[in-house]
Enzyme design. Structure first.
Site, PDB file in Angstrom:
ATOM      1  N   LEU A   1       0.861  -1.179   0.000  1.00 16.10           N
ATOM      2  CA  LEU A   1       0.000   0.000   0.000  1.00 16.10           C
ATOM      3  C   LEU A   1       0.897   1.229   0.000  1.00 16.10           C
ATOM      4  O   LEU A   1       1.968   1.227   0.628  1.00 16.10           O
ATOM      5  CB  LEU A   1      -0.883   0.048   1.260  1.00 16.10           C
ATOM      6  CG  LEU A   1      -2.070  -0.902   1.373  1.00 16.10           C
ATOM      7  CD1 LEU A   1      -2.794  -0.646   2.702  1.00 16.10           C
ATOM      8  CD2 LEU A   1      -3.031  -0.757   0.222  1.00 16.10           C
ATOM      9  N   ASP A   2       0.459   2.285  -0.668  1.00 13.97           N
ATOM     10  CA  ASP A   2       1.186   3.542  -0.592  1.00 13.97           C
ATOM     11  C   ASP A   2       1.290   3.980   0.867  1.00 13.97           C
ATOM     12  O   ASP A   2       0.408   3.684   1.684  1.00 13.97           O
ATOM     13  CB  ASP A   2       0.452   4.642  -1.362  1.00 13.97           C
ATOM     14  CG  ASP A   2       0.315   4.334  -2.834  1.00 13.97           C
ATOM     15  OD1 ASP A   2       1.075   3.481  -3.331  1.00 13.97           O
ATOM     16  OD2 ASP A   2      -0.549   4.957  -3.481  1.00 13.97           O
ATOM     17  N   ARG A   3       2.337   4.721   1.168  1.00 13.50           N
ATOM     18  CA  ARG A   3       2.540   5.178   2.542  1.00 13.50           C
ATOM     19  C   ARG A   3       1.318   5.933   3.069  1.00 13.50           C
ATOM     20  O   ARG A   3       0.905   5.742   4.228  1.00 13.50           O
ATOM     21  CB  ARG A   3       3.775   6.083   2.599  1.00 13.50           C
ATOM     22  CG  ARG A   3       4.057   6.649   3.976  1.00 13.50           C
ATOM     23  CD  ARG A   3       5.310   7.511   3.971  1.00 13.50           C
ATOM     24  NE  ARG A   3       5.572   8.062   5.283  1.00 13.50           N
ATOM     25  CZ  ARG A   3       6.588   8.843   5.579  1.00 13.50           C
ATOM     26  NH1 ARG A   3       7.462   9.168   4.635  1.00 13.50           N
ATOM     27  NH2 ARG A   3       6.756   9.322   6.799  1.00 13.50           N
TER      28      ARG A   3
END
Length: 310
Positions: A138-140
């Site tokens: 997942l993106d940060r």
């Protein structure tokens, strides 16, 4: 620690969801424990059992059972102990093969780019006996369901399911503007590139990798739209770029939004649901949308709208 049952009166006009009401008042308690309390009837509203998505009304009385709280420290790149506590409280599914975390926004899944500890490094440090490995990423700044395999067999099985397209994911997001009702699928190839600073980005490009996302309107929020997204491929930043390329960037997206859509305290993108198979059986894991989504709904003056669609 709470030593006795607590009865809390509801004195607000709008219909906040019961689960979000409890999460805000039972800080430090894993969400999985809160949901078990609701399912078992330990939490009651006006003496009756209610579902987690029940909308509270002014005058309701909520029974909160005794619980032991372990407040989490704020996560930080140089504070693996605080992040470990945060992740312990974020576990929403766990068995001998798989751990699923409701990852907070702002927490990286792995170290790098000036971050000493991400999710995976922190888990391995907390329990070196388990060979934790990310099943996906997942993106940060994206919150929600993050699956972590606890052995190689499970990791390989999940990677195979991802390649075959048999893992189902739902994301909730809020985008700028009024999303067209007839825009149900965005099918645009995506390619990665680097800025002069070395930062990696993604853009629509004719010779990029095939990329498809299905979108569904959940709610109209004035000049914004609450959507559900169902990615059919798993490219980096796929939902964010497909939304922006359609003229409706995700609110709070510092990479792909411009102007007012950029000026929000968080990225309004959340991995809400993950459905996969473990040892031949279907498993569905849900991570309720963060309270900021309902706060945004309220800020836009639409607190009395119906509950979200499933």
């Amino acid at each position: 620690m709470a030593a006795e049952v607590n009865i809390v009166g509801v004195d607000v006009e709008h219909g906040q969801r019961l689960d979000n009401f409890l999460i805000a008042r039972m800080k430090g308690l894993p969400k999985s424990r809160i949901y078990r309390m609701v399912r078992r009837g330990e939490v009651r509203v006006n003496g009756a059992r209610k579902r987690p998505d029940y909308r509270l009304q002014r005058g309701d009385r909520v029974r909160i059972p005794p619980f032991r709280s372990g407040l989490a420290s704020a996560p930080a790149g140089g504070d693996p102990g605080g992040l470990a506590e945060t992740l312990r409280n974020a576990r929403i599914y766990e068995d001998d093969d798989l751990l699923v975390i409701d990852k907070p926004g702002g927490v990286a899944v792995h170290g790098g780019s000036g971050i000493s500890f991400g999710v995976i490094e922190t888990l391995r440090r907390a329990d070196p006996s388990v060979p934790y490995a990310l099943a996906h990423r997942l993106d940060r700044d994206t919150s929600g369901c993050l699956a972590v395999a606890k052995n190689r067999r499970t990791l390989l099985a999940l990677h195979a399911q991802l390649r075959e397209g048999t893992v189902s994911k739902r994301y909730d997001l809020v985008v700028d503007g009024r999303w067209p009702a007839d825009l149900r699928v965005v099918d645009k190839p995506l390619a990665r590139y680097a800025l002069a600073s070395g930062e990696r980005r993604v853009r629509v490009q004719d010779d990029g990798e095939p990329s498809t996302t299905a979108f569904k309107v959940v709610d109209r929020l004035g000049e914004a739209t609450w959507l559900a997204a169902f990615p059919r491929t798993g490219r980096t930043h796929q939902i964010r770029v497909h939304a922006a390329a359609s003229g409706h960037p995700v609110l709070g997206d510092g990479k792909y939004a411009r102007g007012g859509a950029q000026a929000h305290p968080r990225l309004f993108l959340h991995a809400t649901r993950l459905t996969l198979r473990l040892q031949g059986r279907p498993v569905r894991i849900d991570a309720p949308v963060p309270g900021e989504f309902e706060t945004l709904r309220g800020a836009l003056g639409l607190l009395n709208r119906p509950a979200r669609e499933d």
